[in-house]
Structure formats: C-alpha cells, structure tokens
Design an enzyme around this catalytic site. Structure first.
Site, PDB file in Angstrom:
ATOM      1  N   CYS A  11       0.817  -1.221   0.000  1.00 42.52           N
ATOM      2  CA  CYS A  11       0.000   0.000   0.000  1.00 42.52           C
ATOM      3  C   CYS A  11       0.850   1.271   0.000  1.00 42.52           C
ATOM      4  O   CYS A  11       0.652   2.160  -0.833  1.00 42.52           O
ATOM      5  CB  CYS A  11      -0.978   0.000   1.177  1.00 42.52           C
TER       6      CYS A  11
ATOM      7  N   HIS B 150      -2.556   1.431   6.733  1.00 42.88           N
ATOM      8  CA  HIS B 150      -2.920   1.368   5.318  1.00 42.88           C
ATOM      9  C   HIS B 150      -3.073   2.784   4.773  1.00 42.88           C
ATOM     10  O   HIS B 150      -3.462   3.711   5.493  1.00 42.88           O
ATOM     11  CB  HIS B 150      -4.227   0.598   5.141  1.00 42.88           C
TER      12      HIS B 150
ATOM     13  N   HIS C  67      -5.730   2.182  -4.266  1.00 38.38           N
ATOM     14  CA  HIS C  67      -4.752   1.672  -3.302  1.00 38.38           C
ATOM     15  C   HIS C  67      -4.351   0.254  -3.675  1.00 38.38           C
ATOM     16  O   HIS C  67      -4.961  -0.382  -4.536  1.00 38.38           O
ATOM     17  CB  HIS C  67      -5.344   1.690  -1.885  1.00 38.38           C
TER      18      HIS C  67
END
Length: 372
Positions: A277, A329, A341
């Site tokens: 990520c 994240h 993402h």
C-alpha cells in the site's frame, strides 16, 4: 605604548588566570557537535563523566586546557573534548580605524557601518577571510585582517548567507518548502543559529534574499529568517496555494490508474511488478517529484492535514486495522468518494474502493495533502 580604554577592557577580560594550565576567557560560548557528548570532571578521558550534552544547547566557555574546553555545566566547571565541541561565540577587538561592516562576506557586500580601533565585537563565526559578528541585532561581516582575539581561529566555520546572485531580480519571488519533515527557520544563516520556527512541508514564504546555501525569507506572519536553500524551491510569479492544486491532483490520479491490477507485494515499490500500500503511494508520488516517508504510519506525517469533507484528488487517505490500532494502510483519493490503493485483501493488488463503504468507512483515520 598607549592602549585605548576599550582595548584595555578586552585585554583585562581575556587575561590568563592561573588555574593549573587552563586559560580563562571572558564571554565565550559553544555547543556540542553531536549527541550525548561526555562532560568530564577533569580535562582527560580517564576523568569521571559528570553528564552529557547534545548539539543545540549553548554553554558558557570559561577556559581552555589543551584539547579540552572548560565549560560551566549545572553550576560547576567541567570539561569537554574539543573533538566534540565547537566555539560559537567569542569576544574580539578591532585593530584599525574605519573598518567596514558588510552585509555579506565579500568586499562587494553592502557596507552597513564602520568600526573604530579598539572597539569590542562579538564574533559568532568565520567564513573564508571574514568573521561574522553581531551588529544591531543582525549578522554582519568584518575582514579577518582587522580583528584580533584569543580564540578567533577556533570559532566555528559557518555557511554564509552568500552574496545575492549577481543581477538576480527577487521581486515576485516566493519559496515552497520541499522538506517532508519540515524546514527550520533560523535567526541567522548558520546551522547552529537559533531556530525561530519549523515550516511544514509545502509552506509558501516570500523570498527576501537568495544565496547559494541560504535563503532569507519572510513568513506570512511577518517573521524574517534563513532557511537552507537545499530544501526550498524558489519560484517566480504570483503565489498560489501550495496545497490547493486540484489540476495536479487529477494528474496524479490519472497516472495512478495506469497501474490498476498490479499485484500486491509486501515491501514492493515497482508499479509494474508489485507494490504494497505505501509502496504504491510512494512510487506514484515520486513520479511527480514528491518524496514521502516509506511506511503508511510515517507517511501520515507528510504534507498537511485535511478534513474528510474537504478531500480532493491526490490527497492521501489513511486507515487503521480497527479500534485503537495504529495507521496501517494508505491510498490516494480520486474524487467522487473513491480512492485507489494496493491491498492484500479480497480485491488483491491495486484497485479502486469506495471511501464510505464497509472496511474503509470503519477504519478511516485521517487525510494529508502532499500534492504540489
């Protein structure tokens, strides 16, 4: 020989006081050159350590004993090795009449005043053939040919603010901070000078003077100081909001969408072969000259905070694992309530997700604007 009163004062203040072999001085000061420097009871490496000092705090220098400085430490005299300590301020005396005080360390620097023989000055650094002094609350320079003092050769070398580039027009010139962790605004053009403020990444400031190593700037609050030229992007023209460039944000999103489907790879930053990520966000932003911290947790310190209601394309959106867990994240907001993402979840790899649905809505933490 007749000696002026001012010169007598300096001579008396810097006279040798017999304390073993230690030479004592008047109003000198210095600081450590690194962290956790030992302060010892005597001037040798076998002496007891009475404390430690870090760079950034100034201590009065009361004498010198060989390769050791004697300093005032917690109300008592102690010693620090000259290998880890530098003199930042020392008294000196002018040795001639009508000596020019200049704004920059150069004979072409503007003269801002004159000094007479015997006048006392406080030297705060040296730059080439010039000593930097304090003059009317500002830094100025005097040729080394006309200054005398016991410790002048030991005063720290400083990067001068530099003479303004010849012919450079600084009207309608502003700067943008490019340091991801912020940029220190200092009182003088030196890394040991007092820090007036830390300017966040992306801050815009008016430019007052441009040098090779330092730029003098004025903040929107009217505070004037110096910043490292390395971390300030100097620009011409009308100032625009550094953090409100929606067109650039749209470019970022368009570029990021090219990599939809790239597989999730832990620690990966290759947009074609695999990214995690933060690796995805890091690599996308790097393409636009924006350097971010590498992990999602540390990346949340980049840029400036923006509320969820004010999100625009290119903003970074951060999530945690639920509850009180830390940020784990990150993605890039696309607009229209979606973000792009890289995930190791069911969608696996680079994908687009609605910000206000399911897991994303429940774990959303914050957003930061970094697009320039």
């Amino acid at each position: 020989m007749i000696v002026s009163n001012a010169l007598k004062h300096i001579c008396i203040a810097t006279s040798i006081l017999m304390m073993g072999s230690t030479v004592a001085f008047a109003a000198d000061a210095g600081q450590a050159t690194s962290s956790a420097v030992n302060v010892r009871k005597e001037a040798n490496t076998d002496a007891d350590v009475v404390g430690k000092i870090d760079k950034g705090s100034e201590y009065t220098v009361v004498g010198q004993n060989g390769d050791w400085y004697q300093i005032s430490y917690e109300g008592a005299d102690a010693f620090v090795s000259a290998d880890y300590f530098e003199l930042t301020k020392t008294d000196a005396v002018v040795t001639a009449d009508n000596v020019n005080i200049r704004k920059a360390p150069s004979t072409s620097g503007e003269s801002v005043g004159k000094l007479g023989e015997g006048e006392a000055v406080e030297v705060t650094g040296q730059s080439g053939d010039w000593y930097r002094i304090s003059y009317n609350g500002e830094s100025a320079y005097v040729s080394k040919d006309y200054i005398s003092g016991d410790l002048l050769t030991k005063v720290t070398a400083v990067a001068s603010e530099a003479v303004e580039t010849a012919g450079q027009d600084i009207e309608n010139t502003y700067g943008v901070v490019t340091a991801s962790t912020g940029l220190k605004l200092r009182k003088e053009a030196s890394t040991i000078s007092t820090v007036l403020a830390v300017l966040p990444y992306g801050t815009e400031v008016n430019v007052d003077r441009v040098g090779q190593e330092w730029v003098r700037v004025i903040t929107d609050g009217g505070e004037k100081g110096y910043v490292s030229a390395e971390f300030l992007s100097v620009r011409k023209g009308e100032r625009t909001s550094r953090f409100n460039d929606s067109s650039k944000g749209a470019e970022v999103v368009s570029y990021a969408k090219q990599f939809l489907g790239t597989p999730y790879v832990w620690g990966g930053t290759n947009l074609s072969k695999g990214v995690d990520c933060s690796g995805f966000v890091y690599a996308v932003m790097k393409n636009f000259g924006i350097t971010l911290n590498r992990s999602s947790y540390d990346m949340a310190n980049n840029g400036v905070a923006v509320s969820k209601s004010e999100l625009q394309a290119g903003d970074l959106v951060f999530f945690n694992g639920g509850g009180n867990s830390r940020i784990s994240h990150v993605g890039i907001y696309m607009g229209d309530g979606n973000y792009i993402h890289s995930t190791d979840g069911a969608a696996y790899g680079v994908t687009i997700t609605a910000l206000n649905s399911g897991y994303s809505a429940n774990t959303y933490v914050a957003a930061r604007r970094v697009v320039r």
